[in-house]
Design an enzyme around this catalytic site. Structure first.
Site, mmCIF file in Angstrom:
data_model
loop_
_atom_site.group_PDB
_atom_site.id
_atom_site.type_symbol
_atom_site.label_atom_id
_atom_site.label_comp_id
_atom_site.label_asym_id
_atom_site.label_seq_id
_atom_site.Cartn_x
_atom_site.Cartn_y
_atom_site.Cartn_z
ATOM 1 N N HIS A 117 0.834 -1.202 0.000
ATOM 2 C CA HIS A 117 0.000 0.000 0.000
ATOM 3 C C HIS A 117 0.871 1.255 0.000
ATOM 4 O O HIS A 117 2.065 1.183 0.313
ATOM 5 C CB HIS A 117 -0.938 -0.005 1.213
ATOM 6 C CG HIS A 117 -1.917 -1.135 1.210
ATOM 7 N ND1 HIS A 117 -1.666 -2.318 1.878
ATOM 8 C CD2 HIS A 117 -3.127 -1.277 0.627
ATOM 9 C CE1 HIS A 117 -2.705 -3.130 1.706
ATOM 10 N NE2 HIS A 117 -3.594 -2.527 0.950
ATOM 11 N N LYS A 152 2.421 5.502 -9.661
ATOM 12 C CA LYS A 152 3.876 5.670 -9.648
ATOM 13 C C LYS A 152 4.256 6.684 -8.580
ATOM 14 O O LYS A 152 3.444 7.524 -8.184
ATOM 15 C CB LYS A 152 4.373 6.140 -11.014
ATOM 16 C CG LYS A 152 4.181 5.116 -12.124
ATOM 17 C CD LYS A 152 4.743 5.633 -13.443
ATOM 18 C CE LYS A 152 4.578 4.612 -14.554
ATOM 19 N NZ LYS A 152 5.105 5.110 -15.848
#
Length: 235
Positions: A117, A152
């Site tokens: 996460h 990203k």
């Protein structure tokens, strides 16, 4: 405990102009309730009472509409505005002075039991409906635009918008104060379309400049003749 609560209440007053009194904040702000239920669940989690931690987290979700896994790590002065539909995954890490709005997901992209996460550093703001997915890092003082999907890493002092999220401002451009002005965020798609239109105009000018004047006059005469013939046929 009371010092931390005072800090969290002050953070709400600083970031939400709708807050009018301490009593109102204590009673009517589900984001605050979710954070303190998470603190309880987190205590159970770190003391190996995993099931009790998950039950507490589930109760918090039922009461507030905000789902925070007890394994998530959250810093000081965290503010969840409105909150409905917020999901924060197990290995999420959130720094200090972070603000997120309703519909935000800090989600995973793997089924493996590992860091899966996002990590949000200090002073990050995440707009409504944004999705930040995977073990990526959002650098400090950055903003994620509403509805963006970020997969990203985002460098510090940046603005990221779009699907997939693209960094549109960083360091050299002054971002101003970090706040809710999501309408000021740039649209990378419209910028790309404008660049294409500018390129087309430039090519048209070059083609027009390369055609000799005689050919231009001939083409004009031919066009006029076709137009007259068409009009004559219609009559």
């Amino acid at each position: 405990m009371f010092k931390t609560l005072r800090e969290d209440i002050n953070a709400i007053f600083e970031r939400d102009p709708a807050a009018r009194s301490t009593l109102e904040v204590l009673i009517c702000y589900p984001g605050l309730h979710a954070i303190y239920l998470h603190k309880v669940a987190r205590w159970f989690w770190t003391h190996e009472l995993k099931l009790l931690a998950r039950v507490t987290s589930h109760i918090g979700r039922f009461l507030t509409g905000i789902e925070i896994h007890p394994g998530a790590t959250i810093g000081r002065r965290f503010f969840i505005d409105h909150g409905m539909g917020v999901v924060i995954g197990e290995t999420s890490e959130i720094g200090d002075n972070v603000t997120i709005y309703h519909g935000v997901t800090l989600g995973g992209t793997s089924w493996r039991k590992e860091k899966r996460h996002p990590t949000l550093h200090n002073n990050v703001v995440v707009g409504a409906g944004a999705k930040i997915l995977g073990p990526i890092t959002i650098g400090e003082n950055s903003r994620v635009g509403s509805g963006s999907v970020v997969v990203k890493d985002v460098p510090p002092n940046s603005v990221v918008v779009g699907i997939p999220g693209k960094v549109t401002h960083k360091d050299g451009v002054k971002l101003g104060e970090i706040d809710l002005e999501q309408t000021d965020l740039p649209d990378p798609v419209s910028q790309a379309i404008r660049c294409l239109l500018d390129r087309i105009r430039d090519l048209e000018k070059r083609v027009d400049a390369a055609i000799p004047e005689e050919e231009k006059r001939g083409a004009s005469v031919l066009h006029d003749c076709k137009l007259e013939k068409k009009l004559g046929g219609e009559q």
